[in-house]
Design a protein around this motif. Structure first.
Motif, mmCIF file in Angstrom:
data_model
loop_
_atom_site.group_PDB
_atom_site.id
_atom_site.type_symbol
_atom_site.label_atom_id
_atom_site.label_comp_id
_atom_site.label_asym_id
_atom_site.label_seq_id
_atom_site.Cartn_x
_atom_site.Cartn_y
_atom_site.Cartn_z
ATOM 1 N N MET A 1 -5.022 -10.559 -7.730
ATOM 2 C CA MET A 1 -4.882 -9.955 -6.417
ATOM 3 C C MET A 1 -4.508 -8.476 -6.575
ATOM 4 O O MET A 1 -3.579 -8.135 -7.291
ATOM 5 C CB MET A 1 -3.821 -10.705 -5.626
ATOM 6 N N ASN A 2 -5.213 -7.608 -5.900
ATOM 7 C CA ASN A 2 -4.949 -6.175 -5.957
ATOM 8 C C ASN A 2 -3.917 -5.813 -4.895
ATOM 9 O O ASN A 2 -4.170 -5.914 -3.700
ATOM 10 C CB ASN A 2 -6.253 -5.418 -5.732
ATOM 11 N N LEU A 3 -2.774 -5.376 -5.345
ATOM 12 C CA LEU A 3 -1.678 -5.030 -4.433
ATOM 13 C C LEU A 3 -1.568 -3.526 -4.189
ATOM 14 O O LEU A 3 -0.554 -3.059 -3.685
ATOM 15 C CB LEU A 3 -0.356 -5.562 -5.003
ATOM 16 N N ASN A 4 -2.607 -2.788 -4.552
ATOM 17 C CA ASN A 4 -2.531 -1.330 -4.404
ATOM 18 C C ASN A 4 -2.323 -0.894 -2.959
ATOM 19 O O ASN A 4 -1.518 -0.001 -2.698
ATOM 20 C CB ASN A 4 -3.779 -0.665 -4.967
ATOM 21 N N LEU A 5 -3.044 -1.472 -2.022
ATOM 22 C CA LEU A 5 -2.903 -1.058 -0.624
ATOM 23 C C LEU A 5 -1.507 -1.339 -0.095
ATOM 24 O O LEU A 5 -0.948 -0.531 0.651
ATOM 25 C CB LEU A 5 -3.961 -1.734 0.246
ATOM 26 N N VAL A 6 -0.946 -2.470 -0.480
ATOM 27 C CA VAL A 6 0.428 -2.794 -0.075
ATOM 28 C C VAL A 6 1.399 -1.784 -0.683
ATOM 29 O O VAL A 6 2.285 -1.259 0.000
ATOM 30 C CB VAL A 6 0.796 -4.231 -0.494
ATOM 31 N N THR A 7 1.211 -1.485 -1.960
ATOM 32 C CA THR A 7 2.078 -0.540 -2.648
ATOM 33 C C THR A 7 1.955 0.856 -2.040
ATOM 34 O O THR A 7 2.965 1.529 -1.804
ATOM 35 C CB THR A 7 1.727 -0.480 -4.146
ATOM 36 N N TYR A 8 0.738 1.290 -1.769
ATOM 37 C CA TYR A 8 0.525 2.603 -1.149
ATOM 38 C C TYR A 8 1.207 2.685 0.210
ATOM 39 O O TYR A 8 1.860 3.678 0.535
ATOM 40 C CB TYR A 8 -0.962 2.899 -0.966
ATOM 41 N N SER A 9 1.047 1.652 1.006
ATOM 42 C CA SER A 9 1.632 1.647 2.353
ATOM 43 C C SER A 9 3.151 1.715 2.303
ATOM 44 O O SER A 9 3.769 2.502 3.025
ATOM 45 C CB SER A 9 1.200 0.400 3.117
ATOM 46 N N ILE A 10 3.745 0.900 1.453
ATOM 47 C CA ILE A 10 5.202 0.903 1.324
ATOM 48 C C ILE A 10 5.684 2.248 0.798
ATOM 49 O O ILE A 10 6.661 2.815 1.305
ATOM 50 C CB ILE A 10 5.680 -0.250 0.422
ATOM 51 N N TYR A 11 4.993 2.783 -0.201
ATOM 52 C CA TYR A 11 5.377 4.073 -0.794
ATOM 53 C C TYR A 11 5.311 5.190 0.238
ATOM 54 O O TYR A 11 6.237 6.003 0.351
ATOM 55 C CB TYR A 11 4.468 4.381 -1.984
ATOM 56 N N ILE A 12 4.232 5.238 0.993
ATOM 57 C CA ILE A 12 4.095 6.301 1.995
ATOM 58 C C ILE A 12 5.161 6.169 3.070
ATOM 59 O O ILE A 12 5.764 7.160 3.486
ATOM 60 C CB ILE A 12 2.672 6.315 2.591
ATOM 61 N N LEU A 13 5.438 4.951 3.534
ATOM 62 C CA LEU A 13 6.482 4.761 4.537
ATOM 63 C C LEU A 13 7.851 5.206 4.024
ATOM 64 O O LEU A 13 8.588 5.905 4.722
ATOM 65 C CB LEU A 13 6.535 3.298 4.980
ATOM 66 N N ILE A 14 8.195 4.808 2.796
ATOM 67 C CA ILE A 14 9.500 5.158 2.230
ATOM 68 C C ILE A 14 9.618 6.668 2.035
ATOM 69 O O ILE A 14 10.599 7.286 2.460
ATOM 70 C CB ILE A 14 9.738 4.427 0.891
ATOM 71 N N THR A 15 8.635 7.265 1.405
ATOM 72 C CA THR A 15 8.753 8.682 1.079
ATOM 73 C C THR A 15 8.647 9.574 2.314
ATOM 74 O O THR A 15 9.365 10.571 2.403
ATOM 75 C CB THR A 15 7.710 9.113 0.035
#
Length: 114
Positions: A1-15
């Motif tokens: 499973m590719n979790l890149n989109l989830v990781t990108y979304s969380i990263y952008i929200l946090i930063t």
């Protein structure tokens, strides 16, 4: 499973949250330093402070989006947490370095004006 989109979304929200929060704090408290440099023109100081805030947002949010292109594929939850923590720590360190760099130059200018 590719979790890149989830990781990108969380990263952008946090930063973006961190960048906006730090920017607003610096904006509110930074006007004191700008008015100390140019004490006779409050309107000019407010405009300079607004430009500094805009530049701060553009540099940091731009850097945040550019870092997404360097990420490797995230395949597990542990890689997701590792990528998030590493890249969030980098942006926080950059914010700290920029803050101290700005304080150094502001104090240098204030000493020159006295």
């Amino acid at each position: 499973m590719n979790l890149n989109l989830v990781t990108y979304s969380i990263y952008i929200l946090i930063t973006v949250f961190i960048i906006i929060k730090v920017g607003l704090v610096c904006y509110r408290n930074g006007n004191v330093f700008v008015t100390h440099l140019v004490p006779n023109d409050k309107d000019f100081c407010l405009r300079v402070n607004n430009i500094l805030l805009l530049g701060y947002y553009l540099i940091n949010i731009g850097y945040t989006v550019i870092t997404l292109s360097d990420w490797t594929t995230v395949n597990s939850i542990s890689q997701l947490i590792e990528s998030l923590s590493e890249n969030t720590a980098i942006i926080i360190c950059i914010l700290a370095i920029l803050h101290y760099f700005n304080l150094f130059w502001i104090t240098k200018f204030i000493k020159n004006f006295k």
